[in-house]
Design a protein around this motif. Structure first.
Motif, PDB file in Angstrom:
ATOM      1  N   SER A 277      93.164 100.724  21.018  1.00 35.57           N
ATOM      2  CA  SER A 277      94.580 100.427  21.273  1.00 35.57           C
ATOM      3  C   SER A 277      95.241  99.756  20.080  1.00 35.57           C
ATOM      4  CB  SER A 277      94.709  99.530  22.514  1.00 35.57           C
ATOM      5  OG  SER A 277      94.260  98.210  22.249  1.00 35.57           O
ATOM      6  N   ARG A 278      94.416  99.220  19.160  1.00 36.49           N
ATOM      7  CA  ARG A 278      94.950  98.553  17.972  1.00 36.49           C
ATOM      8  C   ARG A 278      95.088  99.501  16.785  1.00 36.49           C
ATOM      9  NH1 ARG A 278      92.243  92.507  18.139  1.00 36.49           N
ATOM     10  NH2 ARG A 278      93.435  92.330  16.203  1.00 36.49           N
ATOM     11  N   LEU A 279      94.627 100.736  16.948  1.00 36.13           N
ATOM     12  CA  LEU A 279      94.844 101.735  15.910  1.00 36.13           C
ATOM     13  C   LEU A 279      96.306 102.166  15.953  1.00 36.13           C
ATOM     14  CD1 LEU A 279      91.695 103.973  16.462  1.00 36.13           C
ATOM     15  CD2 LEU A 279      92.127 102.523  14.467  1.00 36.13           C
ATOM     16  N   SER A 280      96.919 102.246  14.796  1.00 37.94           N
ATOM     17  CA  SER A 280      98.341 102.592  14.771  1.00 37.94           C
ATOM     18  C   SER A 280      98.579 103.809  13.886  1.00 37.94           C
ATOM     19  CB  SER A 280      99.167 101.403  14.252  1.00 37.94           C
ATOM     20  OG  SER A 280      98.760 101.047  12.936  1.00 37.94           O
ATOM     21  N   GLY A 281      99.719 104.464  14.104  1.00 40.71           N
ATOM     22  CA  GLY A 281     100.129 105.584  13.269  1.00 40.71           C
ATOM     23  C   GLY A 281      99.125 106.714  13.280  1.00 40.71           C
ATOM     24  N   ASN A 282      98.873 107.274  12.080  1.00 44.35           N
ATOM     25  CA  ASN A 282      97.975 108.425  12.001  1.00 44.35           C
ATOM     26  C   ASN A 282      96.505 108.040  12.170  1.00 44.35           C
ATOM     27  OD1 ASN A 282      97.451 107.153   9.609  1.00 44.35           O
ATOM     28  ND2 ASN A 282      98.119 108.839   8.282  1.00 44.35           N
ATOM     29  N   ARG A 283      96.220 106.749  12.306  1.00 41.99           N
ATOM     30  CA  ARG A 283      94.840 106.324  12.540  1.00 41.99           C
ATOM     31  C   ARG A 283      94.462 106.399  14.012  1.00 41.99           C
ATOM     32  NH1 ARG A 283      94.436 101.197   8.313  1.00 41.99           N
ATOM     33  NH2 ARG A 283      94.839 102.437   6.437  1.00 41.99           N
ATOM     34  N   ASN A 284      95.422 106.640  14.865  1.00 43.78           N
ATOM     35  CA  ASN A 284      95.136 106.776  16.293  1.00 43.78           C
ATOM     36  C   ASN A 284      94.736 108.222  16.600  1.00 43.78           C
ATOM     37  OD1 ASN A 284      94.898 106.189  18.984  1.00 43.78           O
ATOM     38  ND2 ASN A 284      97.087 106.307  19.404  1.00 43.78           N
ATOM     39  N   SER A 285      93.611 108.627  16.031  1.00 43.34           N
ATOM     40  CA  SER A 285      93.145 110.009  16.153  1.00 43.34           C
ATOM     41  C   SER A 285      91.642 110.008  16.414  1.00 43.34           C
ATOM     42  CB  SER A 285      93.455 110.794  14.870  1.00 43.34           C
ATOM     43  OG  SER A 285      92.758 110.235  13.772  1.00 43.34           O
ATOM     44  N   PRO A 286      91.094 111.126  16.913  1.00 46.68           N
ATOM     45  CA  PRO A 286      89.675 111.166  17.306  1.00 46.68           C
ATOM     46  C   PRO A 286      88.706 110.762  16.201  1.00 46.68           C
ATOM     47  CG  PRO A 286      90.816 113.065  18.195  1.00 46.68           C
ATOM     48  CD  PRO A 286      91.801 112.375  17.300  1.00 46.68           C
ATOM     49  N   GLU A 287      88.943 111.191  14.961  1.00 46.22           N
ATOM     50  CA  GLU A 287      87.984 110.893  13.892  1.00 46.22           C
ATOM     51  C   GLU A 287      87.897 109.400  13.617  1.00 46.22           C
ATOM     52  OE1 GLU A 287      91.373 112.321  10.752  1.00 46.22           O
ATOM     53  OE2 GLU A 287      89.311 112.886  10.366  1.00 46.22           O
ATOM     54  N   TYR A 288      89.033 108.697  13.723  1.00 47.54           N
ATOM     55  CA  TYR A 288      89.009 107.258  13.498  1.00 47.54           C
ATOM     56  C   TYR A 288      88.411 106.524  14.692  1.00 47.54           C
ATOM     57  CZ  TYR A 288      91.841 108.183   9.377  1.00 47.54           C
ATOM     58  OH  TYR A 288      92.285 108.650   8.161  1.00 47.54           O
ATOM     59  N   LYS A 289      88.584 107.081  15.875  1.00 48.95           N
ATOM     60  CA  LYS A 289      87.963 106.487  17.053  1.00 48.95           C
ATOM     61  C   LYS A 289      86.442 106.640  16.994  1.00 48.95           C
ATOM     62  CE  LYS A 289      92.013 106.975  20.022  1.00 48.95           C
ATOM     63  NZ  LYS A 289      92.618 107.616  21.220  1.00 48.95           N
ATOM     64  N   ILE A 290      85.974 107.748  16.430  1.00 48.05           N
ATOM     65  CA  ILE A 290      84.531 107.909  16.222  1.00 48.05           C
ATOM     66  C   ILE A 290      84.016 106.826  15.282  1.00 48.05           C
ATOM     67  CG2 ILE A 290      82.794 109.374  15.091  1.00 48.05           C
ATOM     68  CD1 ILE A 290      84.267 111.792  16.266  1.00 48.05           C
ATOM     69  N   LEU A 291      84.766 106.536  14.219  1.00 49.54           N
ATOM     70  CA  LEU A 291      84.341 105.514  13.263  1.00 49.54           C
ATOM     71  C   LEU A 291      84.357 104.125  13.898  1.00 49.54           C
ATOM     72  CD1 LEU A 291      83.403 104.581  10.547  1.00 49.54           C
ATOM     73  CD2 LEU A 291      85.752 104.793   9.680  1.00 49.54           C
ATOM     74  N   ILE A 292      85.345 103.857  14.740  1.00 50.48           N
ATOM     75  CA  ILE A 292      85.352 102.584  15.458  1.00 50.48           C
ATOM     76  C   ILE A 292      84.105 102.473  16.332  1.00 50.48           C
ATOM     77  CG2 ILE A 292      86.477 101.333  17.349  1.00 50.48           C
ATOM     78  CD1 ILE A 292      87.940 100.851  14.805  1.00 50.48           C
ATOM     79  N   ALA A 293      83.811 103.528  17.095  1.00 49.09           N
ATOM     80  CA  ALA A 293      82.634 103.520  17.970  1.00 49.09           C
ATOM     81  C   ALA A 293      81.352 103.368  17.163  1.00 49.09           C
ATOM     82  CB  ALA A 293      82.593 104.802  18.800  1.00 49.09           C
ATOM     83  N   LYS A 294      81.274 104.036  16.022  1.00 50.65           N
ATOM     84  CA  LYS A 294      80.086 103.946  15.168  1.00 50.65           C
ATOM     85  C   LYS A 294      79.929 102.543  14.593  1.00 50.65           C
ATOM     86  CE  LYS A 294      79.202 107.457  12.438  1.00 50.65           C
ATOM     87  NZ  LYS A 294      79.141 108.389  11.276  1.00 50.65           N
TER      88      LYS A 294
END
Length: 671
Positions: A277-294
């Motif tokens: 929920s703290r990802l903003s703009g173009n970072r709120n996408s699946p690839e960045y969510k994978i990196l957060i989870a990793k």
């Protein structure tokens, strides 16, 4: 003083005969599987070829077997209690199912296998022959993991099985023997004692050989459309914890283990939802969510609860590398900064873990370990002062004023230590150094062990227990400037306005010195200088952008630093912001360690420095290149590495590296 830990740890396995009617508890799991690849069967005790899963700060971990002869169980455990981590077995507890109707054993090879690794648990689903068998491995506590096996009868007739569990030990230095109604495990290399115990109501027979055991269980009958559950718990517990309490907890969890697993799944999902929920703009996408989870999962695998000399929880740099089974000072500050975003209490413990090793004069050890008979604590040097930054970030997340009250005097003591022990000429500009008079330890103190800027360094004696390098370092004094700013803020929150004002004035004086002494107008870079501040050590390295992170540079100076940071001939290669300019003759992108590879902490400081001076587009561009060009970072399965080759993007050195995870998370959520 060397402390020898009496590692009277207990490894306990218990099998419970539990029958749950179908539909008693249905799991709901929306977690993304396969974030890290845990496939691998260890070929020996010291095998380091694959990753391992752990949770809750446990000192043991597991993987999925990739050899069919070990199907029906999980690889390991990998015990971080003996030496610097050993696999006790390829699969210490493997299920065998004897079909009493046919007289044959279930052949796992005849079944289709699907493996799913989550942040909450490991899951194996076997299907075929009228059966579905689901094995889930998850942690009940820091001391206990459970293998929950669900047997579902998909056929039209009853099935009668006689289950058994068996396993073998890698080394003849580990002994297995019968002990009353259980099995005792002992090791020549560790005072750890193991026991394998089962519920006597389930026990049919028990046998052991020199390096293996078998436990046969009473028969079970599964009706058509019905299911049966087998729960096996593996407990590894240190003597400072209560075994009886752990057994009591296991009994409670065993009444409905899937309910506990559901709670764990929900907690993991809640953490990821909060961070995403703290990802903003173009970072709120699946690839960045994978990196957060990793990033979260990487730190989870390196988390350890208190044990032995380590009195607080914290993160290893990497469980995967044998020399990183301890806590390091500046690693800890970086871990804590990221942990504060989703687990402020663990972040506080990480800070306390290192401050527990603060000496009377204020110095903090470089690295510390659970058992000093394996590795000695290192007081030969400390690490750069970033603890105030970490503490301030933690406070920014939970506003716990009591934590500021607890840490403030300790940070002050540490801060002043630099000026007492690492300021050779008493000009309030500090140097890196050592306590033992060795140049090696003095270089370690910088954190950049073999940095090119130290190639011609010599030592100067300050006292019988303090030496300084014959150069004043721009990064160290920038960190000290930032620490004064944070101490001023902390003092203000604690209503210590006069103290806050003192640090504010000290910071202003140091900022002026940084701008005047360390910056070369001719080349447009910040450098270390000679001890008298009159000669630049003209190595263009990542230390040169630390004044931007600390906000100690002028706007004009920042503009010049930016020019080199975004110049491909210096720092803006395939994977940008490496530790040494690409035009330096000593630049070694793959094998240089601190002479070429990209380290995520320094890249983070550089990117945040650019943002601090308004170069947001450059910061975004560099962040995107880092994430997309560093090998495997944005892909499922691949581990985060200690550092990266800036030319090829190849991941280098240790796997599952905590501060890489920490700084990727900070990059995505701070930027």
């Amino acid at each position: 003083m060397k402390y020898f830990l009496t590692l009277l740890s207990i490894l306990i396995f218990s099998i419970n005969c539990i029958k749950e009617p179908p539909g008693t508890f249905a799991l709901t799991n929306n977690l993304n599987p396969g974030i890290l690849d845990y496939n691998g069967t260890p070929l020996s005790q010291k095998d380091r070829t694959h990753l391992a899963f752990s949770d809750d700060g446990a000192w043991f971990a597991y993987s999925f077997p990739d050899e069919q002869k070990y199907y029906g169980g999980f690889s390991g455990p990998f015990l971080m209690t003996q030496e610097n981590g050993v696999w006790i077995s390829p699969a210490l507890s493997r299920l065998t199912l004897q079909n009493n109707s046919t007289g044959s054993k279930l052949n796992w090879d005849d079944l289709t296998l699907k493996k799913s690794g989550y942040s909450s648990h490991l899951e194996q689903e076997y299907s075929g022959k009228g059966l579905t068998i689901i094995q889930r491995l998850f942690f009940l506590s820091p001391h206990t993991a459970m293998i929950n096996t669900q047997l579902l009868n998909k056929s039209e007739h009853s099935i009668e099985f006689s289950p058994s569990w068996s396993g073998n030990i890698f080394s003849d230095e580990i002994r297995i023997e019968k002990y009353q109604n259980c099995i005792k495990i002992s090791s020549k290399k560790s005072p750890a004692i193991g026991f394998i115990r089962i519920d006597e109501e389930c026990l049919s027979s028990l046998s052991v050989s020199e390096r293996s055991y078998e436990i046969k269980q009473n028969k079970i009958i599964i009706e058509p459309g019905g299911s049966e559950y087998l729960n096996l718990t593996q407990t590894f517990i240190f003597p400072e914890y209560s075994i009886s309490e752990e057994f009591s907890n296991i009994k409670t969890y065993s009444e409905n283990p899937l309910k506990h697993l559901q709670k764990k799944i929900d907690e993991k999902k809640g953490v990821l939802d909060h961070l995403n929920s703290r990802l903003s703009g173009n970072r709120n996408s699946p690839e960045y969510k994978i990196l957060i989870a990793k990033s979260v999962l990487t730190m989870q695998n390196n988390w350890r609860v208190p044990a032995g000399d380590l009195k607080h929880s914290g993160l290893f740099p990497s469980y995967h590398y044998k020399w990183f089974h301890g806590f390091w000072a500046w690693d800890s500050w970086k871990h804590a900064a990221a942990l504060s975003l989703f687990n402020p209490e663990l972040a506080k413990e990480q800070v306390r873990a290192m401050y527990n090793f603060q000496e009377e004069n204020g110095m903090i050890a470089d690295c510390v370990y659970r058992d000093t008979s394996i590795e000695e604590h290192n007081y030969r040097n400390t690490k750069p002062p970033l603890s105030a930054w970490a503490v301030w970030r933690i406070f920014g997340e939970d506003r716990d004023i009591s934590f500021l009250e607890e840490m403030f005097p300790k940070i002050v003591k540490q801060h002043e230590w630099w000026y007492e022990e690492r300021d050779h000429d008493r000009d309030r500009i500090c140097e890196y150094g050592s306590t033992d008079g060795t140049l090696t330890a003095a270089k370690w103190e910088s954190g950049m062990d073999n940095g090119v800027r130290f190639d011609k360094s010599r030592l100067l004696k300050n006292s019988d227990s303090a030496w300084s390098l014959d150069q004043e370092s721009v990064d160290l004094n920038s960190y000290l400037y930032a620490e004064k700013v944070f101490l001023s803020k902390i003092a203000k929150e604690l209503n210590k306005d006069p103290v806050s004002g003192d640090y504010e004035r000290e910071a202003a004086v140091l900022k002026k010195k940084i701008r005047e002494q360390f910056y070369d107008n001719e080349t447009g870079w910040f450098y270390d200088t000679s001890i008298d501040g009159k000669k630049f050590i003209t190595v263009i390295g990542c230390e040169g952008w630390i004044p931007l992170w600390a906000e100690a540079a002028t706007s004009r100076q920042a503009d010049k630093i930016r020019e080199k940071m975004i110049d491909p001939s210096h720092f803006n290669g395939r994977v940008p912001l490496q530790t040494l300019s690409a035009d330096n003759p000593e630049f070694d992108p793959e094998n240089g360690y601190w002479r070429g590879p990209v380290w995520l902490d320094q890249a983070y400081f550089g990117i945040m420095g650019l943002e601090s001076y308004g170069f947001n587009k450059d910061a975004d561009m560099i962040t995107a290149r880092l994430i997309h060009n560093a090998g495997g970072v944005s892909e499922k399965g691949k581990s985060l590495r200690e550092n990266y080759d800036p030319v090829s993007g190849k991941g280098l050195n240790a796997r599952n590296f905590s501060w890489t995870a920490a700084h990727f998370m900070l990059l995505l959520l701070d930027g």
